[in-house]
Design an enzyme around this catalytic site. Sequence first.
Site, PDB file in Angstrom:
ATOM      1  NE  ARG A   1      21.047 -10.825   7.956  1.00 48.59           N
ATOM      2  CZ  ARG A   1      19.765 -11.159   8.083  1.00 48.59           C
ATOM      3  NH1 ARG A   1      18.865 -10.561   7.341  1.00 48.59           N
ATOM      4  NH2 ARG A   1      19.393 -12.084   8.931  1.00 48.59           N
TER       5      ARG A   1
ATOM      6  CG  HIS B   1       9.503   1.030  12.474  1.00 44.41           C
ATOM      7  ND1 HIS B   1       9.658  -0.334  12.307  1.00 44.41           N
ATOM      8  CD2 HIS B   1       9.174   1.214  13.773  1.00 44.41           C
ATOM      9  CE1 HIS B   1       9.441  -0.944  13.459  1.00 44.41           C
ATOM     10  NE2 HIS B   1       9.146  -0.029  14.368  1.00 44.41           N
TER      11      HIS B   1
ATOM     12  CB  VAL C   1      17.157  -4.025  13.167  1.00 47.48           C
ATOM     13  CG1 VAL C   1      15.669  -4.112  12.829  1.00 47.48           C
ATOM     14  CG2 VAL C   1      17.912  -5.183  12.556  1.00 47.48           C
TER      15      VAL C   1
ATOM     16  CG  ASP D   1      22.070   2.744  11.351  1.00 43.25           C
ATOM     17  OD1 ASP D   1      21.306   1.750  11.505  1.00 43.25           O
ATOM     18  OD2 ASP D   1      22.401   3.484  12.282  1.00 43.25           O
ATOM     19  CD  GLU D   2      26.440   0.406   8.885  1.00 41.36           C
ATOM     20  OE1 GLU D   2      25.897   1.290   9.592  1.00 41.36           O
ATOM     21  OE2 GLU D   2      27.102   0.669   7.870  1.00 41.36           O
TER      22      GLU D   2
ATOM     23  CG  MET E   1       8.120  -7.896   5.971  1.00 47.48           C
ATOM     24  SD  MET E   1       7.954  -6.468   7.079  1.00 47.48           S
ATOM     25  CE  MET E   1       7.718  -7.302   8.649  1.00 47.48           C
TER      26      MET E   1
ATOM     27  CD  GLU F   1       3.330   2.932   7.688  1.00 48.52           C
ATOM     28  OE1 GLU F   1       3.985   2.405   8.588  1.00 48.52           O
ATOM     29  OE2 GLU F   1       2.781   2.272   6.791  1.00 48.52           O
TER      30      GLU F   1
ATOM     31  CB  SER G   1      -0.981   0.009   1.178  1.00 50.60           C
ATOM     32  OG  SER G   1      -0.303   0.114   2.398  1.00 50.60           O
ATOM     33  CG  ASN G   2       3.634   2.605   3.016  1.00 51.71           C
ATOM     34  OD1 ASN G   2       3.445   3.779   3.295  1.00 51.71           O
ATOM     35  ND2 ASN G   2       3.443   1.627   3.886  1.00 51.71           N
TER      36      ASN G   2
HETATM   37  C1  GRF Z   1       3.915  -0.681   6.898  1.00 46.99           C
HETATM   38  O1  GRF Z   1       3.085  -0.451   7.994  1.00 46.99           O
HETATM   39  C2  GRF Z   1       5.348  -0.350   7.216  1.00 46.99           C
HETATM   40  O2  GRF Z   1       5.483   0.609   8.221  1.00 46.99           O
HETATM   41  C3  GRF Z   1       5.888  -1.647   7.718  1.00 46.99           C
HETATM   42  O3  GRF Z   1       5.246  -2.624   6.934  1.00 46.99           O
HETATM   43  C4  GRF Z   1       3.973  -2.146   6.516  1.00 46.99           C
HETATM   44  C5  GRF Z   1       3.895  -2.354   5.026  1.00 46.99           C
HETATM   45  O4  GRF Z   1       2.635  -2.107   4.501  1.00 46.99           O
HETATM   46  N1  GRF Z   1       7.335  -1.649   7.619  1.00 46.99           N
HETATM   47  P1  GRF Z   1       2.395  -2.081   2.928  1.00 46.99           P
HETATM   48  O5  GRF Z   1       2.981  -3.354   2.346  1.00 46.99           O
HETATM   49  O6  GRF Z   1       3.053  -0.856   2.375  1.00 46.99           O
HETATM   50  O7  GRF Z   1       0.910  -2.053   2.771  1.00 46.99           O
END
Ligand code: GRF
Length: 212
Positions: A68, A112, A147, A144-145, A93, A177, A17-18
């Site tokens: 990683r 976040h 989390v 940054d390095e 993630m 967001e 959604s972002n």
């Molecule tokens: C968001 O709430 C963001 O803050 C978190 O993961 C969520 C992702 O949502 N890191 P979307 O996939 O953008 O809907």
Amino acid sequence: MTPSPLPIAVLISGTGSNLQTLLESPGHGIDYVISLVVSDRPGARGLERATQAGVATKVVSWDDFGSRTEFTEALCETAKAAGAGALVLAGFMRILAPIAMERFPNAIINVHPALLPAFPGAHAVEAAIGYGVTLTGVTVHFVDEQVDHGPIILQEAVAVRPDDDAESLHSRIQAVEHRVLPEVVSAFSRGELTVQGRYVRWDHTPREATIR
Ligand code: GRF
């Protein structure tokens, strides 16, 4: 002279959604252009959103790499190959290895769903409810390095209501967001953000005065 938009890669793992708001923001095509959407998960809904918007997609699957660092290297290479000058983590993630910060110094932005340094990690909304805070919110920061740790660009508070569950609270957090992430990405792309230690200076320079 009108500067050209900054090519960026958006990294996702899920719904996107972002990503959608970044695609639809007035800054897209002017301040920045999404040249690639990368997901670590093949079925991520965000990939469909990108395709519908005519944006190229790639899957860089965690399972295909032995470490990683190798995973991060592949991600960075993929983004660089698409011409990206910055990475935006929009619901991505996975934790990036430090090599990402070498490839994109002060050019990786994360959103976040909490007021860092409170509630880092993958379950920030649930953790805020579980702790009983009455105020949480959104943090947009450079990566940054460590989390959920880098220099903070912008924070906005969201009140927790007594009857909130994780879903209702997250939906109000996401509304914030969706408003602030495109603003920050536009500002970054216009060259308005400067990292000074833990602080980020935001110069609201008129766009006409910006030359890249
Ligand atoms: C968001 O709430 C963001 O803050 C978190 O993961 C969520 C992702 O949502 N890191 P979307 O996939 O953008 O809907």
